[in-house]
Structures are given as structure tokens and as C-alpha cells.
Scaffold this motif. Structure first.
Motif, short mmCIF file in Angstrom:
data_model
loop_
_atom_site.label_atom_id
_atom_site.label_comp_id
_atom_site.label_asym_id
_atom_site.label_seq_id
_atom_site.Cartn_x
_atom_site.Cartn_y
_atom_site.Cartn_z
N LEU A 85 0.80 -1.22 0.00
CA LEU A 85 0.00 0.00 0.00
C LEU A 85 0.83 1.28 0.00
O LEU A 85 0.36 2.33 -0.46
CB LEU A 85 -0.95 -0.01 1.19
N ILE A 116 -5.37 1.66 3.88
CA ILE A 116 -6.04 2.04 2.63
C ILE A 116 -6.54 3.47 2.68
O ILE A 116 -6.47 4.21 1.69
CB ILE A 116 -7.20 1.07 2.35
N TYR A 125 -2.70 4.93 -4.84
CA TYR A 125 -3.82 4.21 -5.45
C TYR A 125 -4.91 5.13 -5.98
O TYR A 125 -5.72 4.72 -6.80
CB TYR A 125 -4.44 3.25 -4.44
N PRO A 129 -10.02 3.90 -6.07
CA PRO A 129 -9.54 3.00 -7.11
C PRO A 129 -10.54 1.90 -7.42
O PRO A 129 -11.29 1.46 -6.54
CB PRO A 129 -8.26 2.42 -6.50
N GLU A 133 -7.72 -1.80 -10.50
CA GLU A 133 -6.56 -0.97 -10.17
C GLU A 133 -5.91 -1.43 -8.87
O GLU A 133 -4.67 -1.42 -8.76
CB GLU A 133 -6.99 0.49 -10.07
N ILE A 134 -6.71 -1.83 -7.89
CA ILE A 134 -6.17 -2.33 -6.63
C ILE A 134 -5.35 -3.59 -6.87
O ILE A 134 -4.23 -3.75 -6.38
CB ILE A 134 -7.32 -2.61 -5.64
N LYS A 137 -2.02 -2.82 -8.92
CA LYS A 137 -0.99 -2.13 -8.16
C LYS A 137 -0.39 -3.05 -7.09
O LYS A 137 0.83 -2.98 -6.83
CB LYS A 137 -1.58 -0.88 -7.50
#
Length: 266
Positions: A85, A116, A125, A129, A133-134, A137
Motif C-alpha cells: 500500500l 487504505i 492508489y 480506485p 486498479e487495486i 498495483k
């Protein structure tokens, strides 16, 4: 509240959390040396030791010393969150803060959600997102590769269909890598970067976030051995600079007796 009053600035000290006892070391030449902290809950560091040594800032030990009750596996789990993260090694104080909560029973999903929602994760992020996308990444940050189509579809669908939450995804993703017999390269990438993260934070006790980012950025899954050596040397140099009592000096907080030094010989 029992307070230990210290006569120098915080950056001149090394605080060691150890299973053998917590100590505070004044690194200044001619300083107060090393003392064992017994039943001390707060430290007060001077902000102006020359003209007004009795005025300072308080450091609450109880927010961090629960790290001594954490397991190596819990510290590895938290290191994964920093990697996934924040795309960096943990900072020592942040790692110990969350380890204190985790060892006291706070659920990992609650901790993950706090990561998050943090400004640092949002910068990487984005504020909202998508599931895709999560997933993408996390693969990039943790495994240093783009997701394979099947893996991306699997995890994205679980999040989109609300079978799992984004917070649950990160722990499950790591478990999937660790338990997959065919994921040898990915397991090694995860293990190597975990070693870098814990060496920076727990073993060396460093907390500069920019240095934590630089340390993790040295790792290259296509050249594991050399990049691990480069990361170790860079972190050692960060410690050398941090030990100074001059402008580059830092408050150093190593952890002893919980995790092993991944780069120790023998």
C-alpha cells in the motif's frame, strides 16, 4: 505516569526495544550513556538543551512497546501492508505502532483499512480506485510484475462481487502467493522484499519514509542477489548517517529478540 527526563534532542538517542529489557542510549560524546527503562511509560526529550533543557516533547512508550508481544509472522504481515500500500519498507515507529495494536488483538482487516484510507496510500492508489486498479498495483508493488490475466480476473471478480473487501484482499493475496506450489519466483520476491523491510525497520530501527522508499526501490527481481546486497549496503549507509549527532542524526529504534537479521552471516 512515570516519565524519564532526557537532556538532549530526540535525534541524539537510540531506543532499543528488546526481549531482555528496553534501553535508551544517549549517543552524544560525553552524554549520559545507556540506561535501562524499568516501569517507564513516557520519555521527555529536550527541544532546547542549551538554554532550556527542562522543556521538551513527550514520547509515549506504551504506544509502541507492545511490539515485544508481537510474533515474527505478525511483523511480516504488517511489512506486506507497507510494501503493498505504501510501496516502501516500514518505518520502525509505524511498524511498532501497528504491531502493538495487532498483538493486542486488533483485526488485521481493520489495520489494513486504516492503511487504505491513509493519505500515503491514496497518493499511490487514488481516492477511489477500481477493483482492477487495486489488484494491478498490488501485483506491481509486492511481486514486481503485472498480474497474469487469470489471477487478475480471479481477484478483481471477488472484490467487485463483494465476496471479499479490498482490506481482505491483501492478506488473501499474500497467502495465495505463499501457499501456491507453482509460485516459486513470486514467493522469493515476496520474501526478499520482506527481508529488506524488516532489516530497515526492525533490525536497524530506521524511520525515515524517504529512505524506506529508496531501500525498497533497490530490489530487482531479475537480479535478486545483487539487488539484495545493494539494498543492505544502502540501509547500512542510512544507519551510519542516522547515528550522527549532527544534522543527519535520527532517533533510532531497533527491535531485538523478535525477528532475526535476514542478512546476518551464518
Amino acid at each position: 505516569v512515570d516519565v524519564a527526563v532526557l537532556t538532549a534532542q530526540q535525534k541524539n538517542y537510540t531506543l532499543t526495544f528488546s526481549t531482555e529489557g528496553t534501553t535508551i542510549e544517549d549517543r552524544r560524546a560525553g552524554g549520559a550513556g545507556t540506561d535501562t527503562l524499568i516501569d517507564i511509560e513516557q520519555l521527555r526529550f529536550s527541544t532546547n538543551p542549551t538554554s532550556n533543557p527542562n522543556v521538551g516533547i513527550l514520547f509515549d512508550l506504551t504506544i509502541f512497546d507492545g511490539v515485544l508481544d508481537a510474533s515474527p509472522e505478525q511483523l511480516e504481515t504488517l511489512t506486506l501492508l507497507y510494501m503493498a500500500l505504501y510501496d516502501r519498507a516500514p518505518d520502525a515507529l509505524g511498524l511498532y505502532y501497528w504491531a502493538t495494536y495487532m498483538s493486542a488483538g486488533l483485526d488485521i482487516d481493520i489495520i489494513t483499512q486504516a492503511f487504505i484510507d491513509s493519505p500515503e496510500a491514496i497518493q499511490i492508489y487514488g481516492a477511489a480506485p477500481t477493483a482492477a486498479e487495486i489488484v494491478e498495483k498490488a501485483y506491481e508493488n509486492v511481486l514486481q510484475r503485472t498480474p497474469d490475466p487469470a489471477g487478475a480476473q480471479f481477484w478483481t471478480s471477488l472484490i467487485e462481487q463483494e465476496v471479499i473487501t479490498p482490506a481482505e484482499y491483501f492478506a488473501l493475496f499474500a497467502e495465495g502467493v505463499q501457499n501456491n506450489p507453482g509460485a516459486g519466483d513470486d514467493r522469493q520476491t515476496l520474501a526478499d522484499q520482506t527481508d529488506i523491510g524488516l532489516y530497515f525497520s526492525a533490525i536497524m530501527g530506521l524511520s525515515n519514509a524517504n529512505d524506506a522508499t529508496a531501500a525498497m526501490a533497490t530490489y530487482d527481481a531479475t537480479d535478486r542477489e545483487q539487488s539484495l546486497t545493494t539494498a543492505q549496503n544502502l540501509i547500512d549507509n542510512f544507519l551510519y548517517e542516522a547515528l550522527s549527532t549532527g544534522p543527519s542524526g535520527e532517533f533510532i529504534v531497533p527491535l531485538v529478540g523478535i525477528v532475526e537479521d535476514p542478512f546476518a552471516l551464518g
